[in-house]
Design a protein around this motif. Structure first.
Motif, PDB file in Angstrom:
ATOM      1  N   PHE A  27       9.838  57.970  31.442  1.00 32.26           N
ATOM      2  CA  PHE A  27       9.049  59.115  31.893  1.00 32.26           C
ATOM      3  C   PHE A  27       7.596  59.040  31.416  1.00 32.26           C
ATOM      4  O   PHE A  27       6.841  59.993  31.579  1.00 32.26           O
ATOM      5  N   GLY A  28       7.225  57.918  30.824  1.00 32.39           N
ATOM      6  CA  GLY A  28       5.835  57.732  30.398  1.00 32.39           C
ATOM      7  C   GLY A  28       5.470  58.552  29.176  1.00 32.39           C
ATOM      8  O   GLY A  28       4.289  58.821  28.935  1.00 32.39           O
ATOM      9  N   LEU A  29       6.474  58.962  28.394  1.00 34.28           N
ATOM     10  CA  LEU A  29       6.186  59.766  27.196  1.00 34.28           C
ATOM     11  C   LEU A  29       6.145  58.826  25.989  1.00 34.28           C
ATOM     12  O   LEU A  29       7.146  58.612  25.314  1.00 34.28           O
ATOM     13  N   ASP A  30       4.992  58.241  25.752  1.00 32.42           N
ATOM     14  CA  ASP A  30       4.903  57.243  24.686  1.00 32.42           C
ATOM     15  C   ASP A  30       4.643  57.900  23.336  1.00 32.42           C
ATOM     16  O   ASP A  30       4.283  59.067  23.264  1.00 32.42           O
ATOM     17  N   TYR A  31       4.845  57.140  22.285  1.00 30.01           N
ATOM     18  CA  TYR A  31       4.577  57.674  20.944  1.00 30.01           C
ATOM     19  C   TYR A  31       3.890  56.605  20.115  1.00 30.01           C
ATOM     20  O   TYR A  31       3.896  55.422  20.476  1.00 30.01           O
ATOM     21  N   ASP A  32       3.277  57.041  19.028  1.00 29.46           N
ATOM     22  CA  ASP A  32       2.427  56.150  18.238  1.00 29.46           C
ATOM     23  C   ASP A  32       3.058  55.729  16.916  1.00 29.46           C
ATOM     24  O   ASP A  32       2.702  54.706  16.349  1.00 29.46           O
ATOM     25  N   GLU A  33       3.960  56.548  16.403  1.00 28.55           N
ATOM     26  CA  GLU A  33       4.609  56.226  15.116  1.00 28.55           C
ATOM     27  C   GLU A  33       6.071  56.601  15.210  1.00 28.55           C
ATOM     28  O   GLU A  33       6.438  57.516  15.950  1.00 28.55           O
ATOM     29  N   GLY A  34       6.866  55.915  14.393  1.00 27.24           N
ATOM     30  CA  GLY A  34       8.269  56.312  14.301  1.00 27.24           C
ATOM     31  C   GLY A  34       9.171  55.548  15.246  1.00 27.24           C
ATOM     32  O   GLY A  34       8.849  54.441  15.675  1.00 27.24           O
ATOM     33  N   GLY A  35      10.309  56.139  15.552  1.00 22.87           N
ATOM     34  CA  GLY A  35      11.311  55.452  16.365  1.00 22.87           C
ATOM     35  C   GLY A  35      12.377  54.857  15.470  1.00 22.87           C
ATOM     36  O   GLY A  35      12.487  55.195  14.284  1.00 22.87           O
ATOM     37  N   LEU A  36      13.145  53.946  16.022  1.00 27.28           N
ATOM     38  CA  LEU A  36      14.284  53.415  15.258  1.00 27.28           C
ATOM     39  C   LEU A  36      13.875  52.336  14.270  1.00 27.28           C
ATOM     40  O   LEU A  36      14.428  52.220  13.196  1.00 27.28           O
ATOM     41  N   THR A  37      12.884  51.541  14.673  1.00 21.77           N
ATOM     42  CA  THR A  37      12.474  50.477  13.764  1.00 21.77           C
ATOM     43  C   THR A  37      11.103  50.786  13.181  1.00 21.77           C
ATOM     44  O   THR A  37      10.741  50.282  12.143  1.00 21.77           O
ATOM     45  N   GLY A  38      10.378  51.657  13.865  1.00 22.55           N
ATOM     46  CA  GLY A  38       9.021  51.957  13.433  1.00 22.55           C
ATOM     47  C   GLY A  38       9.008  52.811  12.194  1.00 22.55           C
ATOM     48  O   GLY A  38      10.023  53.353  11.757  1.00 22.55           O
ATOM     49  N   THR A  39       7.846  52.917  11.600  1.00 20.23           N
ATOM     50  CA  THR A  39       7.708  53.719  10.392  1.00 20.23           C
ATOM     51  C   THR A  39       6.536  54.660  10.589  1.00 20.23           C
ATOM     52  O   THR A  39       5.734  54.475  11.483  1.00 20.23           O
ATOM     53  N   ASP A  40       6.471  55.677   9.744  1.00 20.27           N
ATOM     54  CA  ASP A  40       5.342  56.591   9.838  1.00 20.27           C
ATOM     55  C   ASP A  40       4.196  56.058   8.985  1.00 20.27           C
ATOM     56  O   ASP A  40       4.262  54.962   8.450  1.00 20.27           O
ATOM     57  N   ARG A  41       3.146  56.859   8.854  1.00 16.53           N
ATOM     58  CA  ARG A  41       1.962  56.338   8.157  1.00 16.53           C
ATOM     59  C   ARG A  41       2.214  56.102   6.675  1.00 16.53           C
ATOM     60  O   ARG A  41       1.417  55.509   5.990  1.00 16.53           O
ATOM     61  N   PHE A  42       3.327  56.608   6.149  1.00 19.94           N
ATOM     62  CA  PHE A  42       3.653  56.325   4.748  1.00 19.94           C
ATOM     63  C   PHE A  42       4.589  55.127   4.640  1.00 19.94           C
ATOM     64  O   PHE A  42       5.149  54.861   3.597  1.00 19.94           O
ATOM     65  N   SER A  43       4.803  54.429   5.778  1.00 19.99           N
ATOM     66  CA  SER A  43       5.720  53.298   5.829  1.00 19.99           C
ATOM     67  C   SER A  43       7.134  53.687   5.410  1.00 19.99           C
ATOM     68  O   SER A  43       7.791  52.989   4.651  1.00 19.99           O
ATOM     69  N   GLU A  44       7.547  54.827   5.903  1.00 19.57           N
ATOM     70  CA  GLU A  44       8.926  55.248   5.655  1.00 19.57           C
ATOM     71  C   GLU A  44       9.670  55.246   6.976  1.00 19.57           C
ATOM     72  O   GLU A  44       9.063  55.373   8.031  1.00 19.57           O
ATOM     73  N   SER A  45      10.979  55.179   6.874  1.00 26.20           N
ATOM     74  CA  SER A  45      11.775  55.265   8.089  1.00 26.20           C
ATOM     75  C   SER A  45      11.640  56.661   8.687  1.00 26.20           C
ATOM     76  O   SER A  45      11.483  57.640   7.970  1.00 26.20           O
ATOM     77  N   CYS A  46      11.691  56.736  10.005  1.00 22.11           N
ATOM     78  CA  CYS A  46      11.657  58.051  10.669  1.00 22.11           C
ATOM     79  C   CYS A  46      13.036  58.433  11.173  1.00 22.11           C
ATOM     80  O   CYS A  46      13.171  59.196  12.120  1.00 22.11           O
ATOM     81  N   VAL A  47      14.056  57.853  10.555  1.00 24.67           N
ATOM     82  CA  VAL A  47      15.430  58.157  10.935  1.00 24.67           C
ATOM     83  C   VAL A  47      16.003  59.025   9.813  1.00 24.67           C
ATOM     84  O   VAL A  47      16.057  58.597   8.661  1.00 24.67           O
ATOM     85  N   GLN A  48      16.400  60.249  10.137  1.00 26.67           N
ATOM     86  CA  GLN A  48      16.766  61.183   9.062  1.00 26.67           C
ATOM     87  C   GLN A  48      17.914  60.686   8.191  1.00 26.67           C
ATOM     88  O   GLN A  48      17.923  60.914   6.989  1.00 26.67           O
ATOM     89  N   SER A  49      18.873  59.997   8.798  1.00 29.72           N
ATOM     90  CA  SER A  49      20.022  59.567   7.993  1.00 29.72           C
ATOM     91  C   SER A  49      19.604  58.543   6.927  1.00 29.72           C
ATOM     92  O   SER A  49      20.378  58.240   6.021  1.00 29.72           O
ATOM     93  N   GLU A  50      18.392  57.990   7.039  1.00 27.11           N
ATOM     94  CA  GLU A  50      17.925  57.022   6.029  1.00 27.11           C
ATOM     95  C   GLU A  50      17.003  57.670   4.994  1.00 27.11           C
ATOM     96  O   GLU A  50      16.401  56.991   4.177  1.00 27.11           O
ATOM     97  N   ARG A  51      16.865  58.987   5.057  1.00 25.79           N
ATOM     98  CA  ARG A  51      15.882  59.652   4.184  1.00 25.79           C
ATOM     99  C   ARG A  51      16.536  60.583   3.157  1.00 25.79           C
ATOM    100  O   ARG A  51      15.887  61.485   2.637  1.00 25.79           O
ATOM    101  N   ASN A  52      17.795  60.338   2.886  1.00 24.15           N
ATOM    102  CA  ASN A  52      18.535  61.257   2.034  1.00 24.15           C
ATOM    103  C   ASN A  52      17.938  61.428   0.637  1.00 24.15           C
ATOM    104  O   ASN A  52      17.875  62.542   0.112  1.00 24.15           O
ATOM    105  N   ASP A  53      17.456  60.322   0.040  1.00 27.06           N
ATOM    106  CA  ASP A  53      16.898  60.424  -1.321  1.00 27.06           C
ATOM    107  C   ASP A  53      15.692  61.359  -1.312  1.00 27.06           C
ATOM    108  O   ASP A  53      15.522  62.186  -2.212  1.00 27.06           O
TER     109      ASP A  53
END
Ligand code: GLU
Length: 319
Positions: free
Chosen positions: A66-92
């Motif tokens: 649908f042409g809805l692109d994004y700039d950070e995150g996703g399954l393999t991508g990381t945010d600007r703090f180089s953290e995963s953007c997948v909630q199940s990986e952010r428990n700590d």
């Protein structure tokens, strides 16, 4: 300090998107793109029983379709703090936030069963959330120890008896007193998984999100979230709760509405036709003509968007 707008898609990969999910994603994207902002994609998969990686993968393909692109995150991508953007990986990280909150507010174990919570003649917020009566708020240490031998507790936070007000870009002025509308709410479930309210605030704050656009069904989570922002000394985003799409019988859509899942809709409509239908339904264009998401950017404004929920015509259900 940067003033770049940072918005997000925060889907729960518990099935393929339906038309309502696509609608919220479209509006979130249009708003960010019109302001030359940064869009991020966070996968909200805390509910491990319902969420699947394959749904998240499909979701990413659908957003691209649908042409809805994004700039950070996703399954393999990381945010600007180089953290995963997948909630199940952010428990700590969530547990760090929980520990900060526990120093600033009264957080306590709650042993009430689901049946107890729904049974008491408690008033209900909206259609289903009972107002928590504070049953476990003042248990003694001895009572806690005794109850812990029987069941694992959830953790609740005590809410103040005061009005929280905010201005929603779609719904206007909203105010809520948490002690009347929901009572002390859950930050961690009995199975140890942190709640949506905690995770979403922890993530939006950490990822520097300045704008949250989502369905109106989450309007009554916002005061709880503002309360947490305040405790964390974090700057809250601005909020826009877009109308819900309703089935012809005025039911809220769910991922069980198979005829409105993208799997079914894409056999009947092209992506541009669907974007055109959504844009016309919410008032961004006059007629449902095929259009690309990018071509709607100049037409977009929250003022122009319908405020009331949108009832779909039965024709959507027919092949
Ligand atoms: N993950 C939530 C959903 O898919 C959205 C949460 C939010 O936007 O705050 O409904």
């Amino acid at each position: 300090m940067s003033h770049t707008v940072r918005g997000r898609f925060a889907p729960t990969p518990s099935g393929r998107m339906h038309l309502g999910n696509l609608f919220s994603a479209l509006i979130a994207w249009l708003s960010v793109r019109q302001q030359n902002g940064i869009m991020l994609l966070r996968i909200e998969d805390l509910d491990r029983a319902r969420c699947k990686r394959e749904y998240a993968e499909q979701l990413i393909k659908d957003l691209a379709l649908f042409g809805l692109d994004y700039d950070e995150g996703g399954l393999t991508g990381t945010d600007r703090f180089s953290e995963s953007c997948v909630q199940s990986e952010r428990n700590d990280y969530y547990h760090e936030v929980l520990s900060i909150l526990s120093k600033r507010a009264h957080i306590y174990p709650c042993f009430c069963t689901r049946a107890q919570l729904h049974d008491i003649n408690a008033p209900h917020l909206g259609d289903y959330t009972p107002v928590y009566a504070g049953t476990c708020r003042n248990l003694s240490s001895a009572e806690i120890l005794q109850k812990q031998t029987i069941r694992n507790p959830s953790l609740r936070i005590e809410v103040p008896n005061q009005t929280i007000a905010f201005n929603d870009c779609c719904q206007g002025h909203v105010e809520e007193n948490l002690s009347h509308s929901c009572g002390d709410f859950v930050l961690q479930r009995a199975d140890g998984i942190v709640s949506y309210q905690l995770a979403v605030v922890a993530d939006d704050a950490r990822m520097g999100v300045t704008e949250v656009v989502r369905g109106r069904d989450l309007l009554f989570s916002t005061a709880r979230q503002l309360f947490l922002y305040d405790l964390l000394d974090a700057v809250p985003p601005r909020f826009a709760h877009v109308p819900l799409l309703l089935a012809p019988d005025h039911r809220r859509l769910s991922k069980r509405d198979a005829a409105l899942s993208l799997t079914s809709l894409l056999t009947r409509f092209s992506p541009e036709e669907l974007i055109g239908i959504l844009a016309a339904l919410c008032g961004l264009i006059d007629r449902p003509e095929p259009v690309k998401a990018v071509d709607l950017i100049p037409h977009f404004s929250f003022e122009q968007l319908k405020k009331e929920d949108i009832v779909l015509s039965p024709s959507f259900y027919h092949v």
